[in-house]
Design a protein around this motif. Structure first.
Motif, short mmCIF file in Angstrom:
data_model
loop_
_atom_site.label_atom_id
_atom_site.label_comp_id
_atom_site.label_asym_id
_atom_site.label_seq_id
_atom_site.Cartn_x
_atom_site.Cartn_y
_atom_site.Cartn_z
N ALA A 153 0.83 -1.21 0.00
CA ALA A 153 0.00 0.00 0.00
C ALA A 153 0.86 1.26 0.00
O ALA A 153 0.42 2.33 -0.42
CB ALA A 153 -0.93 0.01 1.21
N PHE A 154 2.11 1.14 0.47
CA PHE A 154 3.01 2.29 0.56
C PHE A 154 4.11 2.26 -0.50
O PHE A 154 5.02 3.08 -0.47
CB PHE A 154 3.64 2.33 1.95
CG PHE A 154 2.63 2.44 3.06
CD1 PHE A 154 2.14 3.68 3.45
CD2 PHE A 154 2.14 1.31 3.67
CE1 PHE A 154 1.18 3.78 4.44
CE2 PHE A 154 1.18 1.39 4.67
CZ PHE A 154 0.69 2.63 5.05
N TYR A 155 3.99 1.34 -1.44
CA TYR A 155 5.01 1.21 -2.48
C TYR A 155 5.07 2.49 -3.32
O TYR A 155 4.06 2.95 -3.84
CB TYR A 155 4.68 0.02 -3.37
CG TYR A 155 5.74 -0.30 -4.40
CD1 TYR A 155 7.02 -0.69 -4.01
CD2 TYR A 155 5.46 -0.22 -5.76
CE1 TYR A 155 8.00 -1.00 -4.95
CE2 TYR A 155 6.43 -0.52 -6.71
CZ TYR A 155 7.70 -0.91 -6.30
OH TYR A 155 8.67 -1.20 -7.24
N GLN A 156 6.23 3.11 -3.36
CA GLN A 156 6.45 4.38 -4.08
C GLN A 156 5.54 5.50 -3.54
O GLN A 156 5.24 6.45 -4.25
CB GLN A 156 6.23 4.19 -5.58
CG GLN A 156 7.18 3.18 -6.21
CD GLN A 156 6.97 2.99 -7.69
OE1 GLN A 156 5.86 3.18 -8.21
NE2 GLN A 156 8.03 2.62 -8.40
N ILE A 236 2.94 -3.35 -7.55
CA ILE A 236 1.94 -2.47 -8.15
C ILE A 236 0.56 -3.12 -8.09
O ILE A 236 -0.45 -2.47 -7.78
CB ILE A 236 2.32 -2.13 -9.61
CG1 ILE A 236 3.56 -1.23 -9.64
CG2 ILE A 236 1.16 -1.45 -10.33
CD1 ILE A 236 3.37 0.14 -9.03
N ALA A 237 0.49 -4.42 -8.39
CA ALA A 237 -0.78 -5.14 -8.35
C ALA A 237 -1.34 -5.17 -6.93
O ALA A 237 -2.55 -4.98 -6.71
CB ALA A 237 -0.60 -6.55 -8.89
N ALA A 238 -0.47 -5.42 -5.95
CA ALA A 238 -0.92 -5.45 -4.55
C ALA A 238 -1.38 -4.07 -4.09
O ALA A 238 -2.39 -3.94 -3.39
CB ALA A 238 0.19 -5.97 -3.66
N LYS A 239 -0.65 -3.05 -4.49
CA LYS A 239 -1.02 -1.69 -4.10
C LYS A 239 -2.37 -1.29 -4.66
O LYS A 239 -3.14 -0.56 -4.02
CB LYS A 239 0.05 -0.69 -4.57
CG LYS A 239 -0.25 0.75 -4.16
CD LYS A 239 0.85 1.70 -4.61
CE LYS A 239 0.52 3.12 -4.17
NZ LYS A 239 1.58 4.07 -4.56
N ASP A 240 -2.69 -1.76 -5.85
CA ASP A 240 -3.96 -1.44 -6.47
C ASP A 240 -5.13 -1.88 -5.60
O ASP A 240 -6.18 -1.24 -5.59
CB ASP A 240 -4.05 -2.11 -7.85
CG ASP A 240 -5.27 -1.65 -8.63
OD1 ASP A 240 -5.43 -0.43 -8.83
OD2 ASP A 240 -6.08 -2.52 -9.03
N GLY A 241 -4.94 -2.96 -4.85
CA GLY A 241 -5.99 -3.43 -3.96
C GLY A 241 -5.84 -2.90 -2.55
O GLY A 241 -6.71 -2.20 -2.03
N GLY A 243 -3.90 -0.64 -1.36
CA GLY A 243 -3.70 0.81 -1.24
C GLY A 243 -4.90 1.60 -1.69
O GLY A 243 -4.84 2.83 -1.77
N ASP A 244 -6.01 0.93 -1.96
CA ASP A 244 -7.22 1.60 -2.42
C ASP A 244 -7.78 2.52 -1.34
O ASP A 244 -7.91 2.12 -0.18
CB ASP A 244 -8.27 0.55 -2.80
CG ASP A 244 -9.56 1.17 -3.30
OD1 ASP A 244 -9.56 1.73 -4.41
OD2 ASP A 244 -10.57 1.10 -2.56
N ARG A 245 -8.12 3.74 -1.70
CA ARG A 245 -8.57 4.72 -0.71
C ARG A 245 -9.89 4.32 -0.07
O ARG A 245 -10.10 4.52 1.13
CB ARG A 245 -8.71 6.09 -1.38
CG ARG A 245 -7.39 6.74 -1.75
CD ARG A 245 -7.59 8.12 -2.34
NE ARG A 245 -8.32 8.99 -1.42
CZ ARG A 245 -8.70 10.23 -1.71
NH1 ARG A 245 -8.42 10.75 -2.89
NH2 ARG A 245 -9.34 10.96 -0.81
N GLN A 246 -10.80 3.77 -0.87
CA GLN A 246 -12.07 3.33 -0.30
C GLN A 246 -11.87 2.20 0.70
O GLN A 246 -12.52 2.14 1.74
CB GLN A 246 -13.04 2.90 -1.40
CG GLN A 246 -14.46 2.60 -0.89
CD GLN A 246 -15.41 2.21 -2.01
OE1 GLN A 246 -15.00 1.98 -3.15
NE2 GLN A 246 -16.70 2.14 -1.70
N LEU A 247 -10.93 1.31 0.39
CA LEU A 247 -10.60 0.24 1.32
C LEU A 247 -10.02 0.81 2.61
O LEU A 247 -10.35 0.36 3.71
CB LEU A 247 -9.60 -0.73 0.68
CG LEU A 247 -9.10 -1.87 1.59
CD1 LEU A 247 -10.24 -2.79 1.97
CD2 LEU A 247 -7.99 -2.65 0.90
N GLY A 248 -9.16 1.82 2.48
CA GLY A 248 -8.60 2.46 3.66
C GLY A 248 -9.68 3.08 4.52
O GLY A 248 -9.67 2.94 5.75
#
Length: 269
Positions: A153-156, A236-241, A243-248
């Protein structure tokens, strides 16, 4: 029909992640939204207390006022995370003056949070504490590696602040921290602690919990052996899920339910 245009399978909800999450509430009345934000802010503070993020007088969480975005609500100086109530919160202006509330402001809370809100239009809220895991990771001068889905979620989307000058009570240092943070999700302050931001109070606090737990995982993995991070494409694929703002945002709702059930007295106004 292209892959992008195809309908999602029936077991996936119509959200970016496919998870059945609701959207955040919207408000027509600023007073109702203000009460909502203050209640969530106090819940977050109690959660910080419950999960051991307190360190004496240190640590603060802030959220913009919905009607006056140049002002922010924050926990007062000298009130324990474990005891704070909605009635204890203070509203602070860009000069550090408490314009609403009966307690003083922590100077560090003012210089850090005022700069973050001022320089970061995306930062509706900011969370800061001196947790053991973030301090240990900062002492190593290392940011999170994508060793698992959550850390991706914090990648880059994180930065290390290496310019320690003592306790953060100078306006200049607060602005320097905010400038280094930029549009990132988290900034790890070496020799200090962690700050996370978000487009909502809920999001900022969830990122804080996640970063701290990922720091613990990274420290454990490094102590146990030679962990292997994800490849760039995997991260990148993991962050897409994850790191999603709605999920947060939604993840905080579970913590909200937890603390309301356990400590409803925090809602006292």
């Amino acid at each position: 029909m292209s892959t992008v245009e195809q309908a999602k399978p029936g077991y996936l909800a119509d959200t970016h992640t496919g998870l059945p999450m609701p959207s955040a509430a919207t408000f027509e009345d600023p007073a109702a939204e203000r009460q909502h934000r203050k209640q969530r802010l106090t819940a977050a503070l109690r959660l910080f207390g419950k999960y051991g993020f307190g360190e004496g007088i240190s640590g603060h969480i802030s959220v913009r006022d919905p009607e006056q975005p140049n002002l922010f609500w924050v926990n007062p100086f000298g009130v324990s995370f474990k005891l704070v109530k909605v009635s204890d919160l203070i509203l602070v202006d860009s000069d550090g003056t408490v314009v609403d509330g009966k307690h003083p402001v922590n100077p560090s809370a003012f210089v850090i949070h005022s700069a973050i809100h001022d320089l970061g239009p995306h930062a509706e809220a900011a969370a800061h504490a001196h947790t053991a895991h973030s301090r240990a990771l900062g002492a190593l001068g290392r940011l999170l590696e994508p060793y698992d889905q959550e850390s991706a979620a914090f990648y880059q989307d994180q930065v290390l602040y290496d310019d320690y000058r003592g306790p953060s009570v100078a306006v200049e240092q607060g602005r320097d921290i905010a400038e280094k943070l930029g549009d990132k999700r988290a900034i790890l302050l070496r020799h200090h602690g962690l700050i996370t931001v978000g487009g909502s109070l809920e999001e900022a606090v969830h990122w804080f919990f996640t970063f701290d737990s990922c720091a613990e995982v990274q420290l454990l993995a490094l102590a146990a052996g030679d962990p292997k991070p994800m490849a760039h494409e995997q991260a990148i694929a993991a962050k897409d899920g994850f790191g999603d703002r709605q999920l947060g945002w939604f993840s905080f709702q579970l913590l909200w339910d937890e603390i309301v059930a356990e400590q409803p007295d925090f809602l006292d106004e």
